[in-house]
Each structure stands twice: as structure tokens, then as C-alpha cells.
Write an enzyme that holds these catalytic residues in place. Structure first.
Site, PDB file in Angstrom:
ATOM      1  N   HIS A  85      57.755  96.302  63.843  1.00  0.00           N
ATOM      2  CA  HIS A  85      57.239  97.442  64.591  1.00  0.00           C
ATOM      3  C   HIS A  85      55.807  97.177  65.007  1.00  0.00           C
ATOM      4  CE1 HIS A  85      56.521 101.585  65.786  1.00  0.00           C
ATOM      5  NE2 HIS A  85      55.349 101.502  65.135  1.00  0.00           N
TER       6      HIS A  85
ATOM      7  N   VAL B  91      69.604  72.847  92.240  1.00  0.00           N
ATOM      8  CA  VAL B  91      69.103  74.087  92.837  1.00  0.00           C
ATOM      9  C   VAL B  91      68.160  74.779  91.868  1.00  0.00           C
ATOM     10  CG1 VAL B  91      69.809  76.425  93.524  1.00  0.00           C
ATOM     11  CG2 VAL B  91      71.079  74.418  94.364  1.00  0.00           C
TER      12      VAL B  91
ATOM     13  N   ARG C 270      76.563  83.002  97.135  1.00  0.00           N
ATOM     14  CA  ARG C 270      76.575  81.547  97.275  1.00  0.00           C
ATOM     15  C   ARG C 270      78.013  81.047  97.287  1.00  0.00           C
ATOM     16  NH1 ARG C 270      71.729  79.158  96.578  1.00  0.00           N
ATOM     17  NH2 ARG C 270      72.646  77.237  95.774  1.00  0.00           N
TER      18      ARG C 270
ATOM     19  N   THR D 242      64.513  64.516  93.692  1.00  0.00           N
ATOM     20  CA  THR D 242      64.165  64.879  92.312  1.00  0.00           C
ATOM     21  C   THR D 242      65.404  65.403  91.597  1.00  0.00           C
ATOM     22  OG1 THR D 242      63.522  67.049  93.144  1.00  0.00           O
ATOM     23  CG2 THR D 242      61.741  65.491  92.742  1.00  0.00           C
TER      24      THR D 242
ATOM     25  N   GLY E 131      68.501  88.662  95.787  1.00  0.00           N
ATOM     26  CA  GLY E 131      67.879  89.537  96.786  1.00  0.00           C
ATOM     27  C   GLY E 131      66.804  90.420  96.165  1.00  0.00           C
TER      28      GLY E 131
ATOM     29  N   MET F 160      77.644  82.360  88.670  1.00  0.00           N
ATOM     30  CA  MET F 160      76.896  81.155  89.052  1.00  0.00           C
ATOM     31  C   MET F 160      75.507  81.211  88.427  1.00  0.00           C
ATOM     32  SD  MET F 160      78.024  80.418  92.969  1.00  0.00           S
ATOM     33  CE  MET F 160      79.699  79.935  93.382  1.00  0.00           C
ATOM     34  N   LEU F 161      75.420  80.768  87.197  1.00  0.00           N
ATOM     35  CA  LEU F 161      74.167  80.832  86.442  1.00  0.00           C
ATOM     36  C   LEU F 161      73.908  79.492  85.762  1.00  0.00           C
ATOM     37  CD1 LEU F 161      74.661  84.385  84.921  1.00  0.00           C
ATOM     38  CD2 LEU F 161      72.921  83.733  86.604  1.00  0.00           C
TER      39      LEU F 161
ATOM     40  N   GLY G 168      71.435  91.985 101.012  1.00  0.00           N
ATOM     41  CA  GLY G 168      72.039  91.614  99.731  1.00  0.00           C
ATOM     42  C   GLY G 168      71.196  92.116  98.586  1.00  0.00           C
TER      43      GLY G 168
HETATM   44  C1  LIG Z   1      66.798  81.740  94.261  1.00  0.00           C
HETATM   45  C2  LIG Z   1      67.682  81.466  93.082  1.00  0.00           C
HETATM   46  C3  LIG Z   1      67.307  81.903  91.837  1.00  0.00           C
HETATM   47  C4  LIG Z   1      68.117  81.665  90.740  1.00  0.00           C
HETATM   48  N1  LIG Z   1      67.709  82.114  89.527  1.00  0.00           N
HETATM   49  C5  LIG Z   1      68.484  81.876  88.451  1.00  0.00           C
HETATM   50  C6  LIG Z   1      68.067  82.295  87.163  1.00  0.00           C
HETATM   51  O1  LIG Z   1      66.999  82.896  87.003  1.00  0.00           O
HETATM   52  N2  LIG Z   1      68.856  82.036  86.113  1.00  0.00           N
HETATM   53  C7  LIG Z   1      70.053  81.374  86.257  1.00  0.00           C
HETATM   54  O2  LIG Z   1      70.749  81.179  85.270  1.00  0.00           O
HETATM   55  N3  LIG Z   1      70.478  80.964  87.467  1.00  0.00           N
HETATM   56  C8  LIG Z   1      69.720  81.190  88.560  1.00  0.00           C
HETATM   57  N4  LIG Z   1      70.131  80.744  89.781  1.00  0.00           N
HETATM   58  C9  LIG Z   1      71.424  80.044  89.875  1.00  0.00           C
HETATM   59  C10 LIG Z   1      71.289  78.593  89.406  1.00  0.00           C
HETATM   60  O3  LIG Z   1      70.313  77.955  90.181  1.00  0.00           O
HETATM   61  C11 LIG Z   1      72.627  77.899  89.526  1.00  0.00           C
HETATM   62  O4  LIG Z   1      73.599  78.624  88.834  1.00  0.00           O
HETATM   63  C12 LIG Z   1      72.545  76.501  88.948  1.00  0.00           C
HETATM   64  O5  LIG Z   1      71.579  75.727  89.615  1.00  0.00           O
HETATM   65  C13 LIG Z   1      73.904  75.818  89.040  1.00  0.00           C
HETATM   66  O6  LIG Z   1      73.815  74.569  88.479  1.00  0.00           O
HETATM   67  P1  LIG Z   1      74.814  73.415  88.880  1.00  0.00           P
HETATM   68  O7  LIG Z   1      74.497  72.291  87.954  1.00  0.00           O
HETATM   69  O8  LIG Z   1      76.189  73.920  88.935  1.00  0.00           O
HETATM   70  O9  LIG Z   1      74.465  73.012  90.382  1.00  0.00           O
HETATM   71  P2  LIG Z   1      73.168  72.921  91.257  1.00  0.00           P
HETATM   72  O10 LIG Z   1      71.950  73.313  90.552  1.00  0.00           O
HETATM   73  O11 LIG Z   1      73.521  73.606  92.529  1.00  0.00           O
HETATM   74  O12 LIG Z   1      73.051  71.375  91.528  1.00  0.00           O
HETATM   75  C14 LIG Z   1      74.015  70.677  92.233  1.00  0.00           C
HETATM   76  C15 LIG Z   1      73.455  69.352  92.665  1.00  0.00           C
HETATM   77  O13 LIG Z   1      74.527  68.602  93.238  1.00  0.00           O
HETATM   78  C16 LIG Z   1      74.020  67.837  94.299  1.00  0.00           C
HETATM   79  N5  LIG Z   1      75.137  67.478  95.165  1.00  0.00           N
HETATM   80  C17 LIG Z   1      75.767  68.267  96.073  1.00  0.00           C
HETATM   81  N6  LIG Z   1      76.754  67.569  96.667  1.00  0.00           N
HETATM   82  C18 LIG Z   1      76.753  66.336  96.118  1.00  0.00           C
HETATM   83  C19 LIG Z   1      77.549  65.186  96.313  1.00  0.00           C
HETATM   84  N7  LIG Z   1      78.535  65.167  97.182  1.00  0.00           N
HETATM   85  N8  LIG Z   1      77.257  64.092  95.593  1.00  0.00           N
HETATM   86  C20 LIG Z   1      76.256  64.107  94.673  1.00  0.00           C
HETATM   87  N9  LIG Z   1      75.483  65.178  94.451  1.00  0.00           N
HETATM   88  C21 LIG Z   1      75.735  66.280  95.161  1.00  0.00           C
HETATM   89  C22 LIG Z   1      72.986  68.757  94.938  1.00  0.00           C
HETATM   90  O14 LIG Z   1      72.034  67.997  95.664  1.00  0.00           O
HETATM   91  C23 LIG Z   1      72.383  69.468  93.747  1.00  0.00           C
HETATM   92  O15 LIG Z   1      71.204  68.833  93.323  1.00  0.00           O
HETATM   93  C24 LIG Z   1      69.337  80.955  90.903  1.00  0.00           C
HETATM   94  C25 LIG Z   1      69.711  80.486  92.155  1.00  0.00           C
HETATM   95  C26 LIG Z   1      68.891  80.729  93.240  1.00  0.00           C
HETATM   96  C27 LIG Z   1      69.306  80.216  94.579  1.00  0.00           C
END
Ligand SMILES: Cc1cc2nc3c(=O)[nH]c(=O)nc-3n(C[C@H](O)[C@H](O)[C@H](O)COP(=O)(O)OP(=O)(O)OC[C@H]3O[C@@H](n4cnc5c(N)ncnc54)[C@H](O)[C@@H]3O)c2cc1C
Length: 459
Positions: free
Chosen positions: A438, A43, A266, A39, A181, A312-313, A176
Site C-alpha cells: 500500500h 515491424v 493488418r 535491421t 488508431g 496480432m501481438l 479506425g
Molecule cells: C504501430 C504498431 C504498434 C504496435 N504496438 C504493439 C504493442 O504495443 N504490443 C504488441 O504486442 N504488438 C504491437 N504491434 C503488433 C506487433 O508489431 C506485431 O504483432 C509483431 O511485430 C508481429 O511479429 P511477427 O514476428 O509475426 O512479424 P513482424 O514483426 O511483422 O516481422 C515480420 C518480418 O518478416 C519479414 N518478411 C516479410 N516477408 C518476408 C519474406 N518473404 N522473406 C523474408 N522475410 C520476410 C519482414 O520484413 C518483417 O521484418 C504493433 C504494430 C504496429 C503496426
């Protein structure tokens, strides 16, 4: 043109990658989006932001149901159907990830399922198939950090496993005390786990305003969560009867647990891509350095999101995704990463953006603070809110807002006003002279500004 050639290839379909791919397609580019997951959404949608918020909503309702007893309304002790809760969470994730598939299709973004590795500056291997590209955006995200020397045991979970909601352990220890956490502590403690949090730093949510964090800390303890700061887990032992964490520091001793959640941060996934073959440097933390236009050292290769380091957001990743798409398509764009808001969706929520007092001091920036306690907010009290605070850091000369920290119910939603104020260069006068409805929690921002200006009549 070969059907294994991409004009613009985006590696990773998280909030950075899909936003980049969609924006580029909207700008008329032909885009290929690659991800090994079944899907879209990365993350954030699959195992991060969204499933955690679904569980946090349930936790909030459980707590509200218990507390409404103090208002003369007895609902009784909530009964939890774990399978039902899991299904609801999975349903929300499925609805959102399915929606992304539709959005990709509408934009004619070609989605390729597979793991990509560079084989040269303009070539890739995707699951054994050779591809070429004109431009690439690396958006491969991050993964939970494992701790060396810990046993392999199915009762030791990372955040992904914790969000699967396998069971409600009787005794849960979370290693953590950062945002993830504490959100997990909020969920599992509401579901009934006796929860302990261990944090290495001298405060939970390290880096956030200590005064605001103090209010959150006290509220979590009040909810029954045990917190040990300045404490290090020296070792973990697993036997059939349970897990034992040996701790050193402010708390020294053993903690018995039925499950442990590892939430110690992370690590960026940059090291898994063979990026060197493309001439893209990856540091020893797995991160790829980029400029404000999200360019790597290679002008035709961009990087966005968690793989470029913190914070990392998801919203940072998304904004970088738009910038990379626009720059790659010949438009002028850049992202200033100073104003990235952060929210812990705990109870109460903690939200902040811009400079904290410590950061202003460290940077030698002249500053003053003003605040408004939520104990004096009619809206907070009349909606069952507990202790809370709105605190603004501002420049004493210009009275421009430099930073904001809020703790209290819905603080994450309120933060947007302060972020917009900072983005627009608003002064305390602008905020104080803006009529706030208010009773609302947003008044606390206006009241904090009025307090600094000496015009406050609500305190
Ligand atoms: C439990 C939890 C709660 C969180 N809550 C929040 C929140 O409330 N608000 C917020 O802002 N952030 C939150 N975060 C952080 C947020 O999820 C990340 O900052 C965000 O997903 C980062 O987006 P991204 O696009 O960089 O990468 P990601 O979302 O990590 O996506 C990267 C994608 O790359 C794919 N991939 C990896 N390697 C390869 C490759 N070699 N080739 C092709 N595809 C690949 C992976 O399968 C993945 O689908 C949370 C994280 C966690 C773990």
C-alpha cells in the site's frame, strides 16, 4: 554441406522470427534467419511497438506537464522540437535493433538479408539465390490494410508513416478506433493536432469490455479527441487545400483534415511467399493455420506470429517462436492462445486478458464479475490518475479468475498479476489473501477480489 543449405531456416526477423531463431540456436541447432530489412526486429521494433511507445512516452509527459498546473506547479506550455523527438525515437529503435544483431552473432545465427519465396517443399529462392532446408519457420508477419478507392496522397498515412513523425497536422482524422488508431490519436493530440477518430463498430477497441472501454472513451473525449463510432468512411477526396472524408452512419457528413491515418487493421503476409509450392495452405486473408505446436499442414514447416492470424501481438509471436523452435528440435511444447494479454497504451491505458463477459456468455460459461473503481484508490488519486476500473470475471463455483479488464494509468503493467493468476488457476481467495503493498495500483486487483468475497473494507 552446401553453404546454401539451412538445417533450420526462419523467414522473417520480427519478434516471432528472431525469438525462434535464437531459441533454436540455444538448443544447439544451426539456424539461418532471413529478412529483407537492414535491421532485425521486424515491424515491432522498427515501425510498431517500440517507436509508438517512445512517442507515447513523450505524449504522456506533455499531458503531465500541462496537468501539473492543477497541483500548483507551473511548468509552462511544453515546446516541441519535432526533429529532437524523432531522433530520440530513432535512437531507441537503433539501440534495440543493434542489440539484436549482437545477440544473433553471439549465437552464431546466420543472418541473410533478402526476400524468400518457396520453390518446393524443401527449397527456397532468396533474392534470386537457390537454397534448400530441412525445416522452415514462416514468420513473415503482416502489413497495414489499404482501403480500396482512396486516393494516393502523401497526406494519407498508415501507421508506419505516422510513426515517422513527418509533421503535426492541424486537423488529423484517424480511421479506425482499435489499439493502433487510438495510440496514434493519443500521440498526435498531445502534440497539438485537433484529432478525430472514426470507428465502424459501436465502440472503440471492439471486443474489449464495454464498461472499461467507456472509461477510456470518456477520457479521450476529455483530452479533446472527437470520436465517432458506428460510422463508416464512404469516400476520401484529396485536393491541394486539404482532405475531405465523407462519413455515413451515426455521424453523417464531411470531415476536413490536413492528414489522415489509416488504422483499419493488418493483413497477414502469407500470400507473398509462394507457400503453395511448399504445400502450405494460405487462406484468403493471407493467414496460415497452425496447431498448438505451430505446425502447418507440412510437418517440417512451422508458422508463427501475425502470419498465423490474430491476436496480432508481439508477445504472442515470441511465445509461438519459442514453441516452434522447441517442437522443431524434438521437445514437447505447445501454446494455449486463450490467455494472450492485450494492452492499449493510451491515456489511460486499457488492458485485458482471458474472457470478457460477452465471451463467457457466448461460450455458455458460468461467470460472475467483481470490480474496484480507481476513484477509491489512494495510489491512483495521489499520483494524478483519473477515472479507472479493475474488473475481474470469475467462476461462481470455483472462484477461479477467468478474465480481467483494467483501465487506468499503468494498467498494462498491472495486468500481469491477473494473467499469472489465471495461468496458475488462482482463485479470488488466493488474490485477496496475498498481501499487496500500500499504496499501489495493484491493490485494486486484491480489492476487486475482496469485494466479491465480502471482505473489502476500502469501499
Ligand atoms: C504501430 C504498431 C504498434 C504496435 N504496438 C504493439 C504493442 O504495443 N504490443 C504488441 O504486442 N504488438 C504491437 N504491434 C503488433 C506487433 O508489431 C506485431 O504483432 C509483431 O511485430 C508481429 O511479429 P511477427 O514476428 O509475426 O512479424 P513482424 O514483426 O511483422 O516481422 C515480420 C518480418 O518478416 C519479414 N518478411 C516479410 N516477408 C518476408 C519474406 N518473404 N522473406 C523474408 N522475410 C520476410 C519482414 O520484413 C518483417 O521484418 C504493433 C504494430 C504496429 C503496426
Amino acid at each position: 554441406m552446401s553453404d546454401r543449405h539451412a538445417e533450420l531456416v526462419v523467414l522473417g526477423a520480427g519478434p516471432g522470427g528472431y525469438a525462434c531463431a535464437f531459441r533454436a540456436a540455444d538448443l544447439g541447432r544451426t539456424v539461418v534467419l532471413v529478412d529483407p530489412r537492414p535491421t532485425l526486429g521486424g515491424v515491432c521494433l522498427n515501425e510498431g511497438c517500440i517507436p509508438s511507445k517512445a512517442l507515447l512516452h513523450a505524449a504522456e509527459v506533455i499531458r503531465d506537464a500541462r496537468e501539473i498546473g492543477d497541483w500548483g506547479v507551473a511548468l509552462g506550455e511544453p515546446r516541441i522540437d519535432l526533429a529532437g523527438l524523432r531522433d530520440r525515437k530513432d535512437g531507441i529503435v537503433g539501440q534495440l535493433t543493434g542489440g539484436l544483431t549482437g545477440l544473433a552473432r553471439r549465437r552464431k545465427v546466420r543472418v541473410v538479408r533478402g526476400t524468400a519465396r518457396f520453390t518446393g517443399p524443401d527449397s527456397l529462392d532468396i533474392d534470386g539465390v537457390a537454397w534448400t532446408f530441412d525445416q522452415a519457420v514462416i514468420a513473415v508477419g503482416s502489413a497495414p490494410i489499404a482501403l480500396p478507392g482512396w486516393p494516393e496522397d502523401e497526406r494519407i498515412w498508415d501507421s508506419t508513416a505516422a510513426l515517422e513523425l513527418r509533421a503535426v497536422p492541424k486537423r488529423l482524422t484517424i480511421v479506425g478506433g482499435g489499439i493502433i488508431g487510438l495510440e496514434m490519436a493519443t500521440v498526435y493530440s498531445a502534440l497539438g493536432s485537433k484529432t478525430t477518430v472514426i470507428e465502424l463498430s459501436d465502440q472503440i477497441v471492439p471486443g474489449a469490455d464495454p464498461e472499461a472501454v467507456g472509461i477510456l472513451h470518456a477520457a479521450l473525449v476529455e483530452e479533446g479527441i472527437e470520436i465517432h463510432t458506428s460510422t463508416r468512411v464512404a469516400g476520401v477526396k484529396a485536393v491541394r487545400a486539404g482532405l475531405t472524408l465523407t462519413c455515413e452512419g451515426a455521424f453523417a457528413g464531411d470531415i476536413k483534415a490536413d492528414a489522415i491515418i489509416r488504422a483499419v487493421g493488418r493483413r497477414a503476409n502469407g500470400g507473398l511467399l509462394n507457400a503453395e509450392a511448399a504445400g502450405v495452405a494460405v487462406d484468403d486473408r493471407g493467414e496460415i493455420r497452425v496447431d498448438a505446436q505451430c505446425r502447418t499442414g507440412q510437418p517440417h514447416i512451422f508458422a508463427i506470429g501475425d502470419v498465423t492470424g490474430g491476436p496480432m501481438l508481439a508477445h504472442r509471436a515470441t511465445h509461438q517462436g519459442h514453441v516452434a523452435a522447441e517442437v522443431a528440435s524434438g521437445h514437447a511444447a505447445a501454446l494455449d492462445t486463450v490467455l494472450i494479454p492485450a494492452v492499449a497504451y493510451t491515456r489511460p491505458q486499457l488492458a485485458w486478458a482471458g474472457l470478457t463477459v460477452a465471451q463467457a456468455k457466448e461460450a455458455g460459461i458460468a461467470h460472475k464479475t467483481t470490480s474496484f473503481p480507481w476513484a477509491a484508490s489512494g495510489r491512483n488519486l495521489s499520483s494524478g490518475g483519473g477515472d479507472g476500473l479493475t474488473k475481474l470475471v470469475y467462476c461462481p463455483d470455483t472462484r477461479r479468475v477467468l478474465g480481467a479488464s483494467l483501465v487506468g494509468a499503468n494498467a498494462g503493467e498491472l495486468l500481469a498479476e491477473a494473467v499469472l493468476a489465471m495461468e496458475m488457476g488462482a482463485t479470488l481467495d488466493d488474490i485477496a489473501l496475498t498481501v499487496h503493498a500500500h499504496p499501489t495500483l495493484s491493490e485494486t486487483i486484491a480489492f476487486a477480489a475482496e469485494r466479491a468475497l465480502g471482505t473489502l473494507t476500502d469501499l
